[in-house]
Design a protein around this motif. Structure first.
Motif, PDB file in Angstrom:
ATOM      1  N   LYS A  75       1.170  -1.183   0.055  1.00 38.88           N
ATOM      2  CA  LYS A  75      -0.246   0.126   0.096  1.00 38.88           C
ATOM      3  C   LYS A  75       0.722   1.271   0.199  1.00 38.88           C
ATOM      4  CE  LYS A  75      -3.851   2.199   2.205  1.00 38.88           C
ATOM      5  NZ  LYS A  75      -4.952   2.423   2.747  1.00 38.88           N
ATOM      6  N   THR A  97     -10.671   0.612  -7.359  1.00 33.67           N
ATOM      7  CA  THR A  97      -9.530   0.559  -6.462  1.00 33.67           C
ATOM      8  C   THR A  97      -9.015  -0.897  -6.213  1.00 33.67           C
ATOM      9  OG1 THR A  97     -11.062  -0.008  -4.461  1.00 33.67           O
ATOM     10  CG2 THR A  97     -10.767   2.420  -5.024  1.00 33.67           C
ATOM     11  N   PRO A  98      -7.768  -1.183  -5.436  1.00 31.30           N
ATOM     12  CA  PRO A  98      -7.198  -2.532  -5.496  1.00 31.30           C
ATOM     13  C   PRO A  98      -7.978  -3.484  -4.750  1.00 31.30           C
ATOM     14  CG  PRO A  98      -5.373  -0.852  -5.360  1.00 31.30           C
ATOM     15  CD  PRO A  98      -6.701  -0.060  -5.626  1.00 31.30           C
ATOM     16  N   TRP A  99      -8.580  -2.925  -3.540  1.00 31.66           N
ATOM     17  CA  TRP A  99      -9.341  -4.023  -2.809  1.00 31.66           C
ATOM     18  C   TRP A  99     -10.601  -4.315  -3.418  1.00 31.66           C
ATOM     19  CZ3 TRP A  99      -7.327  -6.275   1.159  1.00 31.66           C
ATOM     20  CH2 TRP A  99      -6.566  -5.929   1.788  1.00 31.66           C
ATOM     21  N   ILE A 100     -11.155  -3.399  -4.238  1.00 27.13           N
ATOM     22  CA  ILE A 100     -12.482  -3.638  -5.076  1.00 27.13           C
ATOM     23  C   ILE A 100     -12.144  -4.740  -6.075  1.00 27.13           C
ATOM     24  CG2 ILE A 100     -14.215  -2.880  -6.482  1.00 27.13           C
ATOM     25  CD1 ILE A 100     -14.356  -0.283  -4.901  1.00 27.13           C
ATOM     26  N   LEU A 143     -10.112  -7.239  -5.991  1.00 28.25           N
ATOM     27  CA  LEU A 143     -10.109  -8.229  -5.209  1.00 28.25           C
ATOM     28  C   LEU A 143     -11.211  -9.220  -5.201  1.00 28.25           C
ATOM     29  CD1 LEU A 143      -7.413  -7.978  -2.207  1.00 28.25           C
ATOM     30  CD2 LEU A 143      -7.140  -9.067  -4.523  1.00 28.25           C
ATOM     31  N   LYS A 144     -12.364  -8.410  -5.378  1.00 25.52           N
ATOM     32  CA  LYS A 144     -13.793  -9.187  -5.436  1.00 25.52           C
ATOM     33  C   LYS A 144     -13.785  -9.671  -6.694  1.00 25.52           C
ATOM     34  CE  LYS A 144     -15.854  -5.991  -2.120  1.00 25.52           C
ATOM     35  NZ  LYS A 144     -17.043  -4.868  -1.848  1.00 25.52           N
ATOM     36  N   ILE A 199      -2.866  -3.558  -9.060  1.00 29.33           N
ATOM     37  CA  ILE A 199      -2.990  -4.073  -8.175  1.00 29.33           C
ATOM     38  C   ILE A 199      -1.547  -4.746  -7.490  1.00 29.33           C
ATOM     39  CG2 ILE A 199      -3.781  -6.371  -8.686  1.00 29.33           C
ATOM     40  CD1 ILE A 199      -5.878  -6.769  -6.540  1.00 29.33           C
ATOM     41  N   LEU A 227      -0.627  -4.036  -3.625  1.00 31.87           N
ATOM     42  CA  LEU A 227      -1.303  -4.960  -2.745  1.00 31.87           C
ATOM     43  C   LEU A 227      -1.283  -6.308  -2.712  1.00 31.87           C
ATOM     44  CD1 LEU A 227      -3.645  -4.901  -0.512  1.00 31.87           C
ATOM     45  CD2 LEU A 227      -5.260  -4.863  -2.364  1.00 31.87           C
ATOM     46  N   ILE A 248       0.075  -9.149   0.084  1.00 34.35           N
ATOM     47  CA  ILE A 248      -0.632 -10.319   0.482  1.00 34.35           C
ATOM     48  C   ILE A 248       0.175 -11.641   0.459  1.00 34.35           C
ATOM     49  CG2 ILE A 248      -2.798 -11.776   0.040  1.00 34.35           C
ATOM     50  CD1 ILE A 248      -4.182  -9.054  -0.804  1.00 34.35           C
TER      51      ILE A 248
END
Length: 467
Positions: free
Chosen positions: A67, A249-252, A254-255, A392, A395, A399
């Motif tokens: 991040k 966004t990167p977290w979205i 991941l879905k 991504i 991030l 992980i």
């Protein structure tokens, strides 16, 4: 070799210095465990904590590195890691208590965690497709050189401490003679300062600059890398096109199951790779050799031999990884790891009855290190640095890196318990069994990435591979 390739090589070597610090900080501990344990009267679990505390720092470092590198850039995170290494080295050399020593080891571990993510990522983002595997493998080579450097420093300082003649009231006497483990840990200050200085001479990652909409800066860097303004503009357009397809966004991201899949595979190979024995050998090699009947000095000398084979084999892997491919190296190397681990297990169970000497154990260890260095050690950072979409990548590597360092912490913490309760034979049998799921994932789930651009690999996972 044209100027552009030489410049890319310079950038890659600069980032790879972080790998040297990673390797040194990881391996130097092996020569200090006995001394620190005796000085502070540590039991088996406390020795495991002394080894594992730096890995706690690595987990923290890797958790924030992705991040942070997406927010402030790859270069600034490498600068921060170099500063952490320097503080850790100096603190370990002059610490007054075991508790303070642990704190400084955690600080150094945070530097390891950061650099283990950002250095290979930076190299991957500046390297042309045809050379990317070899250039990212420079980072792994630097790690092995760091291992070897730590083993040599440990061996030479231990030998030197017996003949050195410092005034007993000076800091030099304390660090290099009376409590030589301080010198072993403190010598890391020199390469960490070098890393800090040379980082000021490299530019930011051009792909990160494009993602941040800093196109003029990206144009300048790409032009230095490719030697052509037209090629630079073409590369910027390609990165922009791929970024537009993942405009969230990167977290979205991941879905999205197509994005989540390579992230999960990366986590799996990063975690499993730590339970295949290599870090147990690097951390506890001298102790394992001593269990075979060697003296402490001979055990450290054998560990130097392990480090030398590690370096030479990584050089070989670096030369062939883009020609042979990532997956073929894994098939060959992990098969050899299984054979060598089973043989080491047999040595500790039946070696005496079979008439096997400690020299046989050394040969088996060297073959194991050869197989490891040419396969999983050479491939892991290459794969993790190229598997993920640009948007991504920071991030996703955090992980996967978190999984890697969690596994490394667990194996560092549990190896003394394994050796005490399973014995060396059962411990190495366990490591051999863990090779099987790793081989399956590489075979069935991971594509060959050699020769593909980062954008082509991204298209593969998104199901939009160009025909």
């Amino acid at each position: 070799m044209n100027k552009s390739i030489l410049y890319i090589l310079f950038l890659s070597l600069t980032a790879a210095v972080g790998g040297f610090l990673f390797g040194y900080d990881t391996a130097v501990i092996s020569g200090t465990i006995g001394q620190v344990g005796a000085q502070f009267d540590l039991n088996a679990l406390e020795q495991g904590w002394y080894v594992g505390c730096a890995l706690v720092g690595s987990i923290i470092g890797v958790a924030v590195a992705g991040k942070l590198s997406d927010q402030i850039g790859r270069k600034k995170v490498m600068l921060l890691s170099a500063l952490l290494f320097a503080v850790s080295a100096l603190g370990c050399a002059i610490t007054a208590s075991f508790e303070a020593l642990v704190v400084y080891r955690i600080i150094g571990g945070a530097g390891i965690g950061m650099v283990s993510i950002v250095s290979p990522m930076y190299i991957s983002e500046v390297a042309p497709s045809r050379y990317r595997g070899s250039l990212v493998a420079l980072y792994q080579l630097a790690i092995t050189v760091g291992f070897l450097g730590a083993y040599l420093v440990n061996y030479q300082l231990l030998k030197w401490s017996a003949t050195a003649d410092f005034n007993e009231h000076t800091l030099l006497h304390l660090v290099f003679q009376q409590e030589v483990w301080r010198g072993m840990l403190g010598m890391e200050l020199l390469p960490s300062v070098l890393f800090l200085v040379v980082l000021f001479g490299i530019p930011e990652s051009p792909r990160w600059l494009v993602i941040c909409q800093r196109h003029d800066a990206a144009q300048s860097v790409f032009q230095l890398l490719y030697g052509s303004g037209e090629l630079a503009r073409s590369k910027i357009a390609e990165v922009q096109e791929n970024a537009a397809r993942t405009a969230t966004t990167p977290w979205i991201l991941l879905k999205n199951p197509k994005i989540l899949k390579p992230v999960l595979y990366g986590m799996a190979i990063a975690l499993l790779g730590q339970f295949m024995g290599v870090n147990a050998v690097l951390y506890y090699g001298p102790g394992i050799f001593e269990q075979s009947g060697l003296s402490g000095g001979d055990a450290l000398y054998y560990q130097v031999m392990v480090g030398l084979v590690n370096v030479l084999t990584t050089v070989l892997a670096l030369l062939i990884i883009d020609k042979v491919g990532r997956k073929q190296l894994v098939y060959f190397g992990v098969s050899g790891m299984i054979v060598s681990l089973l043989s080491i297990s047999i040595y500790f169970s039946y070696g005496e009855a079979l008439g096997w000497t400690s020299f046989v154990l050394l040969i088996l260890f060297l073959f194991y290190i050869f197989c490891t260095a040419i396969s999983i050690s050479a491939v892991i950072f290459v794969l993790l640095s190229e598997m993920y979409p640009n948007k991504i990548r920071g991030l996703a590597m955090s992980i996967a890196g978190f999984s890697l360092w969690l596994g490394t912490y667990l194996i560092g913490q549990l190896t003394p318990w394994f050796l005490e309760n399973l014995g060396p034979s059962g411990t190495f049998l366990f490591f051999a069994c863990m090779c099987i799921p790793y081989m399956y994932i590489i075979w069935r789930k991971i594509p060959e990435t050699a020769g593909r651009s980062l954008e082509e690999i991204e298209a593969y996972w998104l199901g939009e591979e160009r025909k």
